[in-house]
Scaffold this active site. Structure first.
Site, short mmCIF file in Angstrom:
data_model
loop_
_atom_site.label_atom_id
_atom_site.label_comp_id
_atom_site.label_asym_id
_atom_site.label_seq_id
_atom_site.Cartn_x
_atom_site.Cartn_y
_atom_site.Cartn_z
N HIS A 103 100.18 -59.35 14.93
CA HIS A 103 99.48 -58.40 15.79
C HIS A 103 97.98 -58.68 15.61
CE1 HIS A 103 98.45 -54.88 17.96
NE2 HIS A 103 99.08 -53.94 17.28
N ARG B 36 97.90 -46.49 20.96
CA ARG B 36 96.57 -47.02 20.70
C ARG B 36 96.33 -48.40 21.31
NH1 ARG B 36 97.50 -43.57 17.03
NH2 ARG B 36 99.55 -44.48 17.17
N THR B 37 97.25 -49.32 21.05
CA THR B 37 97.01 -50.69 21.46
C THR B 37 96.89 -50.77 22.99
OG1 THR B 37 98.23 -51.45 19.54
CG2 THR B 37 97.88 -53.07 21.28
N LYS C 7 117.06 -55.09 35.32
CA LYS C 7 118.02 -55.83 36.15
C LYS C 7 118.40 -57.15 35.53
CE LYS C 7 115.78 -54.02 40.32
NZ LYS C 7 114.95 -54.43 41.46
N ARG D 275 103.52 -56.99 24.32
CA ARG D 275 104.19 -56.48 23.11
C ARG D 275 105.69 -56.53 23.36
NH1 ARG D 275 102.80 -51.03 19.88
NH2 ARG D 275 101.20 -52.44 19.11
C1 NCD Z 1 101.24 -50.79 14.62
C2 NCD Z 1 102.23 -51.70 15.31
O1 NCD Z 1 102.62 -51.44 16.46
O2 NCD Z 1 102.58 -52.69 14.68
N1 NCD Z 1 100.64 -49.87 15.48
C3 NCD Z 1 99.48 -50.26 16.09
O3 NCD Z 1 99.45 -51.16 16.90
N2 NCD Z 1 98.36 -49.60 15.72
C4 NCD Z 1 101.74 -50.17 13.38
C5 NCD Z 1 103.01 -49.36 13.41
O4 NCD Z 1 103.67 -49.22 14.44
O5 NCD Z 1 103.37 -48.85 12.35
#
Ligand code: NCD
Length: 314
Positions: free
Chosen positions: A131, A53-54, A82, A103
């Site tokens: 997040h 999703r993100t 590497k 991320r």
């Molecule tokens: C979340 C995350 O990556 O922290 N997912 C997201 O970005 N919607 C929640 C999760 O992984 O449980």
């Protein structure tokens, strides 16, 4: 010129949040009005952890603003394999892009990376840390469904490792929200997060519970989270809590008819599929809101119109 980075939701004032949410609502009502707004701009995607999703909603958002993305791709196929450091990787990709989304499994990595770049950097999850763009779409969804005034919210599941929880709870201290945290003892909020919530002046306080039943009838919103299996140092510890706190139609008999159930997704078994078709379920709508909210955020960051300060650590 040095731009803003969005590292934690602690950086966001109520005014900042309202600016993003109002802009998102405008975009949601008429996305075509911004279809060329950032034509030619490039967003760099650096995902060192899995994401659906993100990553896809940032990519969709950038393309719907007329821009495009450059994607580092999987760690397996990048120079990280590497032995390249994160600092070097972000410095290189900064040269290709007008903004970055990162991320990474390590808490604090986004703060560190942001010190090496001048283009805006958005933290899309740093280990069990924060997040903040997820928080903005969570707040948008709450505002659309229950309203942000006089809110009673239950946040349930993995409160220890859940970064969406840490970010959402911090942002809600800007509003008149009663926050109830429901989890097994071993997955309670980290004590430093509770301390911060008190410091930030959670107006109506922070209450912790092991049982959902005692608070469910009073809730406007129930925010359910996945147990973050990948962050457990010991698989046996995960097995002890896996499958706890599941929501099914029977659980909801005591809930208000107006309850809104949210989940950042992905879900494993926390919410029974029978709930999906009920009026309680807002989690797919929540995921869809990722696009207008990230369009608004990118638009404001790229136009230097947000003016958020610090990295949230002060
Ligand atoms: C979340 C995350 O990556 O922290 N997912 C997201 O970005 N919607 C929640 C999760 O992984 O449980």
């Amino acid at each position: 010129m040095r731009h803003d980075h969005l590292i934690t939701s602690k950086q966001l004032s109520r005014g900042d949040i309202e600016t993003v949410l109002d802009r998102a609502a405008e975009i949601d009502a008429d996305p075509s009005a911004v279809a060329d707004r950032h034509a030619g701009a490039l967003l760099g995607l650096l995902f060192f952890e899995p994401s659906t999703r993100t990553k896809m909603s940032f990519e969709t958002a950038m393309k719907r603003l007329g821009g495009d993305v450059v994607d580092m791709g999987s760690v397996e196929s990048s120079s990280v394999k590497k032995g390249e450091t994160l600092a070097d990787t972000v410095r290189v990709i900064e040269g290709y892009a007008d903004a970055l989304v990162l991320r990474h499994p390590k808490q604090g990595s986004a703060t560190m990376a942001s010190e090496f770049v001048d283009v805006p950097l958005v933290n899309a999850g740093d280990g069990a840390g924060h997040h903040p763009s997820q928080t903005l779409l969570d707040l948008y969804t709450i505002r659309e469904n229950a309203g942000l005034e006089d809110l009673t919210i239950g946040i349930m599941g993995d409160l220890k490792y859940g970064r969406t929880v840490h970010s959402l709870a911090a942002a809600l201290t800007n509003f008149d929200a009663r926050q109830h945290f429901i989890s097994p003892e071993s997955l309670r909020l980290p004590r430093e997060v509770v301390y911060d919530l008190h410091q930030q002046g959670g107006t109506t306080g922070v209450r912790e519970h092991e049982s959902l039943a005692e608070v469910l009838p009073s809730l406007d919103v129930l925010y359910v989270t996945r147990i973050q299996r990948e962050r457990f140092p010991d698989e046996n510890e995960y097995q002890k809590v896996a499958g706890e706190y599941q929501i099914d139609p029977e659980t909801l008999e005591a809930a208000s008819d107006d309850l809104t159930i949210m989940h950042p997704l992905p879900r494993v078994d926390e919410i029974a599929p029978e709930i999906d078709e009920t009026d309680y379920a807002a989690y797919f709508e929540q995921a869809h809101n990722g696009v207008p909210v990230r369009m608004a955020l990118l638009d404001l960051l790229l136009s230097d119109d947000l003016g958020i300060g610090g990295d949230g650590d002060e």
